[in-house]
Every structure is written in structure tokens, then in C-alpha cells.
Design an enzyme around this catalytic site. Structure first.
Site, mmCIF file in Angstrom:
data_model
loop_
_atom_site.group_PDB
_atom_site.id
_atom_site.type_symbol
_atom_site.label_atom_id
_atom_site.label_comp_id
_atom_site.label_asym_id
_atom_site.label_seq_id
_atom_site.Cartn_x
_atom_site.Cartn_y
_atom_site.Cartn_z
ATOM 1 N N TYR A 84 0.898 -1.154 0.000
ATOM 2 C CA TYR A 84 0.000 0.000 0.000
ATOM 3 C C TYR A 84 0.929 1.195 0.000
ATOM 4 O O TYR A 84 1.839 1.270 0.828
ATOM 5 C CB TYR A 84 -0.918 -0.007 1.212
ATOM 6 C CG TYR A 84 -2.132 -0.907 1.031
ATOM 7 C CD1 TYR A 84 -2.909 -0.820 -0.111
ATOM 8 C CD2 TYR A 84 -2.496 -1.830 2.005
ATOM 9 C CE1 TYR A 84 -4.023 -1.623 -0.286
ATOM 10 C CE2 TYR A 84 -3.612 -2.641 1.845
ATOM 11 C CZ TYR A 84 -4.367 -2.524 0.690
ATOM 12 O OH TYR A 84 -5.471 -3.318 0.525
ATOM 13 N N THR A 101 -0.878 -2.313 -4.919
ATOM 14 C CA THR A 101 -2.347 -2.336 -4.986
ATOM 15 C C THR A 101 -2.854 -0.928 -5.256
ATOM 16 O O THR A 101 -2.541 0.003 -4.512
ATOM 17 C CB THR A 101 -2.929 -2.891 -3.666
ATOM 18 O OG1 THR A 101 -2.465 -4.230 -3.516
ATOM 19 C CG2 THR A 101 -4.445 -2.883 -3.672
ATOM 20 N N ARG A 160 -17.164 -0.483 3.837
ATOM 21 C CA ARG A 160 -17.305 -1.815 4.468
ATOM 22 C C ARG A 160 -18.259 -1.799 5.668
ATOM 23 O O ARG A 160 -17.891 -2.082 6.816
ATOM 24 C CB ARG A 160 -15.943 -2.359 4.887
ATOM 25 C CG ARG A 160 -14.966 -2.338 3.750
ATOM 26 C CD ARG A 160 -14.058 -3.521 3.692
ATOM 27 N NE ARG A 160 -13.115 -3.298 2.625
ATOM 28 C CZ ARG A 160 -11.795 -3.233 2.753
ATOM 29 N NH1 ARG A 160 -11.237 -3.480 3.922
ATOM 30 N NH2 ARG A 160 -11.032 -3.008 1.723
ATOM 31 N N ARG A 174 -14.702 -5.538 -2.165
ATOM 32 C CA ARG A 174 -14.556 -4.832 -0.889
ATOM 33 C C ARG A 174 -14.320 -3.334 -1.046
ATOM 34 O O ARG A 174 -14.268 -2.598 -0.060
ATOM 35 C CB ARG A 174 -13.380 -5.416 -0.096
ATOM 36 C CG ARG A 174 -13.667 -6.793 0.432
ATOM 37 C CD ARG A 174 -12.404 -7.476 0.903
ATOM 38 N NE ARG A 174 -11.854 -6.972 2.136
ATOM 39 C CZ ARG A 174 -12.298 -7.271 3.348
ATOM 40 N NH1 ARG A 174 -13.352 -8.055 3.479
ATOM 41 N NH2 ARG A 174 -11.720 -6.801 4.432
ATOM 42 N N HIS A 193 -10.871 -6.603 -5.746
ATOM 43 C CA HIS A 193 -10.598 -6.670 -4.312
ATOM 44 C C HIS A 193 -11.725 -7.443 -3.612
ATOM 45 O O HIS A 193 -12.134 -7.101 -2.507
ATOM 46 C CB HIS A 193 -10.485 -5.252 -3.745
ATOM 47 C CG HIS A 193 -9.492 -5.061 -2.638
ATOM 48 N ND1 HIS A 193 -8.366 -4.298 -2.778
ATOM 49 C CD2 HIS A 193 -9.466 -5.498 -1.356
ATOM 50 C CE1 HIS A 193 -7.706 -4.264 -1.627
ATOM 51 N NE2 HIS A 193 -8.348 -4.998 -0.747
#
Ligand SMILES: Cc1cc2nc3c(=O)[nH]c(=O)nc-3n(C[C@H](O)[C@H](O)[C@H](O)COP(=O)(O)O)c2cc1C
Length: 383
Positions: free
Chosen positions: A136, A162, A171, A284, A281
Site C-alpha cells: 500500500y 495495490t 465496508r 470490498r 478486491h
């Protein structure tokens, strides 16, 4: 339990998933299983894979199956590996170590997340020949350099950036379940833990996990709102310049994870990326996205770069569907964690065996012995 016994009790990934749900505290299950929004994209990943069919082909005689796959200059015995999962160690104690060791024994790739509960240094003794570090993107160049050095020194040969988390996703199910970062054992969560003794005993041994890779950068900055985590404090939203910088500073295979549009392939190819990872992903990040498998053929037809596929893989048949739609390699995120939560350390070996057997069973139906022969599936009309 002998492997044969496991197949008679847990013949498929679904069996591992059902048992995992029964063995994990609710907040951990929701962390692992949830998507974002109404979870429509997560459901679409499954539905779009299910909609892909192949024609059975008959009278081929006995087949001698070859499940190997050449990818990024290596020959892998199977066409899949383990995708990065943040806080893997919260799903099951020692998850990162067990998955890395299982992948190493099987000669398959294992990816460690930046926000895993183990650091690159913790993982060094357990890595095999195909260790991938998922990044990340840190905002500060000094942290960026340091992370690359740490990953390389620990034995990670492949870097994965990513790019599908430009901002935090919401989420909602995860938030609703009471999960905070780092996990705080409130009375509500403790009540969930009390009825999941296997998980509780494991955590009592390892302690509650935290994002150990980030420890050295985060001293004194631990007090964040409970639905954000320390990882967001350090990272930035990368652009093409950022990708170029990483390309120039990483001497090894460099993959971009989270590509969902054909037009993103050419610019990434032109700056020397080695492969694209087609993924939403696991539903998500963006509940408006299409299924990853729907994006795959367009990206395939646009680029010569090798393609990895993930999001929703739950069987050998799913792997064949992805290969047939243009993937060169497939990764699994949740399934290895279902396996761990269901069976502990033997779980991931059993998962690999399920997938191997299911690949062969379905290739037999198609009359093909090697993965190079997987045909393009057709989209079946709704019944
Ligand atoms: C609980 C959870 C945590 C994840 N954490 C990360 C992460 O830290 N970095 C990343 O690149 N992808 C992460 N992913 C996405 C996975 O790498 C992978 O793209 C996805 O899980 C594949 O779909 P599948 O779970 O249906 O196999 C995570 C996925 C899940 C389910």
C-alpha cells in the site's frame, strides 16, 4: 486426520467456509467475508463465474493431467497462489506463517500484505522461492524506500502495488459488527469470542494481532478514529509518476493489482510493469464495479502483459473459467483463510488438494490434459 478423511468430510471450499463461519467470532467472520455497500459486487463476482460454462467433450480415453503453469519466468506445479490479506493473523493465529510455509512446500506464490499482522522480517524464515510483497503506497519517500529494502532483504522477490484503494472503502458490515483497528475487545466482542473457543485459545497464545510492518513508522500516532487504521495515515493515492518511481526502484518483477479497465493496460505496459492483476478486491472497495471476471476478457484482448486474476475463486472449475477467459495465473484470498479457520494448519494443504482434484475432475469432463488446452467459456443464458 489423514488426507482421505478430510476429503470425505470437507469435499469442497464451501465445506471449509461453513465450518470457518462456525469457528470464528462474528466480527472476525464479518471482516473476512464482507464486501462493501450492499455487497452487490461481491455477489456479482460469484454469479458471473457461475454463468460461465464449457461444453463437455467425450471419448478422449485416459488423460494424464498436467496442471503446471509457466508464469513470470517460473514453472509452477499449479496455476494459483495465495493473495495478500491485511490482518490475516486476526482470522487465524499464525495465519501468515502457515500460509507462507504451505505455499513454499507446494512451490506456489505467497503474498504478504503491507497491513498483515506479521512484518517482512517476521516472515523471512518461512518464505519459499515465490514470495511477493504487496505494497500500500507510503506517502513519504523515506518510508517507501525503507519498505522496499525491508521486503527485499527479507526475501520477497516480487513487488505488488495495490491501486484499487485510492480512498478507504466503507465496508459497512465490518463496521456494524463492532470491529475497530486495532481490534478492541469490548464486552460485545468478548461475548462473541467466548463462544468460539478454538479461535480464543489460539489468540491467547499469539496475542491480539496488529500491523507489525508499520510499527517502526507509527510510534505516537496510534489514536485514530476506530473505523480507520494506521495504514491510512501512512499511505497516499498513487498516480502514474508514483508507479514509475517504484519501477525504477524495484529490481524484480513488479505487478499492479486492481486493474479493471482495458485502457489502463497500455500506460502500465509502457512504463515497464511485468504483469497486471485483474481484481475488484473481492468486492470490498467499490460496489458499483462489475465482476472481475467480466473485466478480464477486455483487458486480455488489449494487452500482451501476463494477467493474474482474483475475486471469487472457490473451486478448480472457477480457476479453469478464469484461465479460459484469459488469465495466466489465479490468486485466492478468502478461501485459504476459510481453510485455516476450518481446520487450522492442515487447512491450506487440504485446500490445495481440493483445488487440484477439482481441476482434474473438470478437465476430464472437457477432455483436456493440460491447462494450455482450456477453451474459452461461454456465458450461459439465465435459467
Ligand atoms: C479480509 C481481506 C483483507 C484483504 N486485505 C488486502 C490487502 O491488505 N491488500 C490487498 O492488496 N488486497 C487485500 N485483499 C484483497 C485480496 O488480496 C484479493 O484481491 C481478494 O481477496 C480475492 O478475492 P477472493 O477473496 O474472493 O479470493 C483483502 C481481502 C480480504 C477478504
Amino acid at each position: 486426520m489423514r488426507p482421505m478423511d478430510l476429503h470425505s468430510i470437507y469435499p469442497g471450499v464451501m465445506d471449509l467456509k461453513w465450518r470457518a463461519e462456525k469457528r470464528l467470532p462474528r466480527f472476525v467472520w464479518d471482516f473476512l467475508d464482507s464486501g462493501t455497500g450492499t455487497e452487490a459486487t461481491k455477489a456479482r463476482n460469484r454469479a458471473a463465474l457461475d454463468a460461465l460454462g464449457f461444453a463437455p467433450s467425450i471419448l478422449h480415453g485416459p488423460l494424464d493431467f498436467d496442471l503446471s503453469r509457466d508464469f513470470l519466468g517460473h514453472s509452477f506445479p499449479l496455476p494459483f497462489g495465495f493473495a495478500p490479506l491485511g490482518m490475516s493473523g486476526m482470522v487465524w493465529p499464525g495465519a501468515e506463517r502457515i500460509l507462507a510455509q504451505t505455499a513454499a512446500r507446494a512451490g506456489l506464490p505467497y503474498s504478504l500484505s503491507t497491513v498483515a499482522s506479521q512484518s517482512p522480517e517476521d516472515m523471512a524464515p518461512h518464505l519459499g522461492d515465490h514470495a511477493w510483497f504487496q505494497l500500500y503506497p507510503p506517502k513519504k519517500e523515506e518510508i517507501r524506500r525503507d519498505m522496499l529494502d525491508r521486503a527485499r532483504d527479507a526475501g520477497f522477490g516480487t513487488l505488488v502495488l495495490t491501486v484499487d484503494v485510492p480512498v478507504a472503502s466503507r465496508r459497512e458490515r465490518q463496521t456494524r459488527s463492532g470491529l475497530t483497528h486495532p481490534p478492541a475487545l469490548t464486552p460485545r466482542l468478548l461475548a462473541q469470542v467466548a463462544v468460539r473457543p478454538a479461535w480464543a485459545l489460539g489468540m491467547a497464545r499469539t496475542g491480539m494481532p496488529r500491523m507489525r510492518s508499520l510499527d517502526k513508522y507509527t510510534a505516537g500516532r496510534e489514536h485514530l478514529p476506530p473505523t480507520e487504521h494506521i495504514g491510512y495515515l501512512l499511505r497516499t493515492s498513487p498516480d502514474m509518476e508514483y508507479v514509475k518511481w517504484l519501477r525504477d526502484n524495484w529490481n524484480g518483477p513488479f505487478l499492479i493489482k486492481g486493474v479493471m479497465r482495458a485502457q489502463d493496460a497500455a500506460p502500465l505496459d509502457s512504463i515497464g510493469v511485468d504483469a497486471l492483476w485483474v481484481s475488484n478486491h473481492a468486492g470490498r472497495q467499490f460496489d458499483g464495479a462489475r465482476a472481475s471476471i467480466e473485466a478480464l476478457p477486455e483487458i486480455r484482448s488489449e494487452t500482451r502483459l501476463p494477467l493474474i486474476f482474483d475475486s471469487g475463486i472457490e473451486s478448480g472449475l472457477d480457476i479453469l473459467r478464469a484461465l479460459g477467459m484469459g488469465a495466466d495465473f489465479v490468486m485466492l484470498g478468502r478461501a485459504p483463510h476459510f481453510a485455516l479457520a476450518a481446520l487450522g494448519s492442515p487447512g491450506p494443504d487440504h485446500l490445495i488438494d481440493i483445488l487440484r482434484k477439482d481441476l482434474q475432475a473438470n478437465m476430464g469432463q472437457m477432455g483436456i490434459a493440460s491447462l494450455a488446452e482450456v477453451p474459452v467459456p461461454t456465458v450461459l443464458p439465465p435459467i
